[in-house]
Write an enzyme that holds these catalytic residues in place. Structure first.
Site, PDB file in Angstrom:
ATOM      1  N   HIS A 245       0.782  -1.253   0.000  1.00 33.96           N
ATOM      2  CA  HIS A 245       0.000   0.000   0.000  1.00 33.96           C
ATOM      3  C   HIS A 245       0.816   1.306   0.000  1.00 33.96           C
ATOM      4  O   HIS A 245       0.782   2.066   0.966  1.00 33.96           O
ATOM      5  CB  HIS A 245      -1.016   0.016   1.132  1.00 33.96           C
ATOM      6  CG  HIS A 245      -0.555  -0.537   2.466  1.00 33.96           C
ATOM      7  ND1 HIS A 245       0.592  -0.132   3.110  1.00 33.96           N
ATOM      8  CD2 HIS A 245      -1.126  -1.471   3.273  1.00 33.96           C
ATOM      9  CE1 HIS A 245       0.698  -0.786   4.256  1.00 33.96           C
ATOM     10  NE2 HIS A 245      -0.325  -1.600   4.375  1.00 33.96           N
ATOM     11  N   ASP A 318      -5.988  -4.340  -0.166  1.00 32.48           N
ATOM     12  CA  ASP A 318      -5.975  -4.150   1.302  1.00 32.48           C
ATOM     13  C   ASP A 318      -7.406  -4.236   1.849  1.00 32.48           C
ATOM     14  O   ASP A 318      -7.795  -3.476   2.748  1.00 32.48           O
ATOM     15  CB  ASP A 318      -5.317  -2.834   1.707  1.00 32.48           C
ATOM     16  CG  ASP A 318      -4.908  -2.829   3.186  1.00 32.48           C
ATOM     17  OD1 ASP A 318      -5.117  -3.850   3.872  1.00 32.48           O
ATOM     18  OD2 ASP A 318      -4.372  -1.807   3.649  1.00 32.48           O
TER      19      ASP A 318
HETATM   20  O1  DOR Z   1      -6.075  -0.117   7.264  1.00 30.36           O
HETATM   21  C1  DOR Z   1      -5.514  -1.169   7.510  1.00 30.36           C
HETATM   22  N1  DOR Z   1      -6.194  -2.228   7.953  1.00 30.36           N
HETATM   23  N2  DOR Z   1      -4.184  -1.270   7.329  1.00 30.36           N
HETATM   24  C2  DOR Z   1      -3.505  -2.343   7.732  1.00 30.36           C
HETATM   25  O2  DOR Z   1      -2.308  -2.372   7.557  1.00 30.36           O
HETATM   26  C3  DOR Z   1      -4.176  -3.461   8.419  1.00 30.36           C
HETATM   27  C4  DOR Z   1      -5.586  -3.512   8.029  1.00 30.36           C
HETATM   28  C5  DOR Z   1      -6.411  -4.420   8.906  1.00 30.36           C
HETATM   29  O3  DOR Z   1      -6.000  -5.536   9.189  1.00 30.36           O
HETATM   30  O4  DOR Z   1      -7.532  -4.017   9.280  1.00 30.36           O
END
Ligand code: DOR
Length: 444
Positions: A245, A318
């Site tokens: 990301h 993501d």
């Molecule tokens: O926004 C995020 N959510 N960034 C991350 O690196 C982890 C992810 C999550 O696991 O919810």
């Protein structure tokens, strides 16, 4: 065990022959027919003899190799109230994906062979997409001690990507060791680049809006300093580094330099970092809270250019489902993350295809071919050609749809695109010749 799984995995099950009428591979040229037998493409052209195969009238749909997502959170084991491997697989197939990489920040953490094998097996049972577990780099994602990468690599799940995503492997010595060790396993280390000393308590991009709202800032340099360090470590070790990301213009500049120096580094950008910026903070709605945070409009513009240029190799979602109690609360208590699997293509069409930054052939590259290459998947991201696996996504380029969180296949509904009209729709998805999505509906 469901029917799709049997068809995909049992060599004794006869595959149904399919005759796709009127597809446009890569959105190029006049429509052609494609015949599928035994899970493979057996004919492609204008005068294909279907010979009794089931006909699907594809009426000019764009055909692309099935998408590969290097960055998915499926939440199983541990948070099945937000997503399961089954619901996440359905969301993936509906988004045009045929393979996903499930991040290791589950509960228990996927830092050992038992957990990665569970995820892998459950993915096969569901059978809608190939689920590849990502192994943790360090025990418990704590950043202190290397996990048993070799055991996970040799397990039935054959893990080839390791990441502590959600957390940064911040200790440079541990990162160096992980990179060194990964070369012997022919694996890639995917880094969540965030210098924790620079983001303690951070809630949003370190800009004017966060300052006005009194939210502690997450500065661009916290990402860029780790990316710069890791590119140097990758060059030093000769190992393969993948940057998760990418969110800032500065990171793109560092990647451009590192690639010019011959470092074996690849990188992904999320759909949300291509479309949304920190102006969203003004709503104070935690659906917009994500890590790394939404950056400035100038960053989104630079990221689009970097993806078009190839400095950023691919799009990864993501996809981060969160249960309502973790999202529908005050900003500082909310978990970071947003849904992404079912909206990724449409966001790419809106930000990259419609403005003329990517052609459909480029979309095949950034959503299928490059991610498959980075992860070492040999049967995904293949050319649409006779003899190749029929692992395909068929897209209506002219359709538009309105996003409704409660209509998505995920259990959680934390989409930042609620109510937005987006272009481009996945109509059919095929995994090795079997329809996992037919007329916009997932097979069960
Ligand atoms: O926004 C995020 N959510 N960034 C991350 O690196 C982890 C992810 C999550 O696991 O919810």
């Amino acid at each position: 065990m469901n029917a799709t799984f049997q068809a995909l995995n049992d060599p004794n099950v006869a595959f149904k022959a399919l005759h796709l009428r009127g597809i446009r591979p890569y959105g190029e040229g006049p429509p052609v027919d494609l015949l599928i037998r035994g899970g493979r493409i057996t004919a492609l052209g204008s005068d294909v003899d279907g010979d009794g195969a089931e006909v699907i009238d594809a009426g000019g749909l764009v055909a692309l190799p099935g998408f590969v997502d290097l960055h998915t959170h499926l939440r199983e084991p541990g948070r099945e109230d937000a997503e399961t491997i089954e619901t996440g697989s359905a969301a993936a197939a509906l988004g045009g994906y045929t393979a996903v990489f499930a991040m290791a920040n589950t509960d228990p953490v996927a830092d050992n062979a038992v957990v990665v094998e569970h995820v892998w097996r459950r993915g096969r049972e569901v059978g809608l997409v190939d689920v590849h577990p990502v192994g943790a780099v360090t025990v418990g994602l704590r950043g202190e001690q290397l996990a048993e990468l070799g055991t996970m690599a040799r397990s039935a799940a054959q893990v080839r990507m390791f990441s502590d995503d959600g957390f940064c492997v911040a200790d440079p010595l541990i990162m160096r060791r992980a990179l060194e060790y990964s070369t012997a396993l022919n694996a890639v280390i995917a880094q969540h680049a965030e210098e924790p000393r620079l983001t303690a308590g951070a809630q949003a991009h370190d800009g004017e809006l966060a300052a006005r709202l009194g939210l502690a800032g997450w500065p661009a340099v916290a990402e860029e300093s780790i990316v710069a360090r890791d590119c140097l470590l990758a060059r030093h070790t000769g190992a393969r580094l993948h940057v998760c990301h990418v969110s800032t213009e500065g990171t793109a500049d560092i990647l451009r330099w590192a690639k010019s120096q011959g470092a074996t580094v690849s990188a992904e950008v999320t759909p949300h970092h291509l479309l949304l910026d920190d102006e969203r903070l003004a709503t104070y709605d935690p659906v917009n809270k994500v890590n790394p945070p939404l950056r400035t409009g100038a960053d989104t513009k630079a990221l689009r250019a970097a993806l078009a240029e190839g400095v950023v190799d691919c799009v990864a979602t993501d996809h981060a489902p969160h249960a309502p109690q973790d999202k529908d609360c005050e900003w500082s208590a909310a978990r970071p993350g947003m849904l992404g699997l079912q909206t990724a293509l449409s966001v790419v069409v809106r930000t990259m295809v419609h403005p003329g930054l990517l052609t459909w052939r480029d979309v095949a590259r950034v959503m299928s071919e490059r991610p498959a290459e980075i992860a070492g998947l040999r049967a995904h991201g293949r050319p649409i050609a006779v003899g190749e696996p029929a692992t395909l996504t068929l897209v209506d380029p002219d359709a538009t749809w309105t996003v409704r969180g409660d209509e998505l296949a995920s259990i959680a509904d934390n989409t930042p695109y609620e109510g937005m009209e987006l272009p481009g729709r996945v109509i059919h998805t095929l995994l090795r010749g079997t329809l996992t999505v037919h007329n916009g509906k997932a097979s069960t």
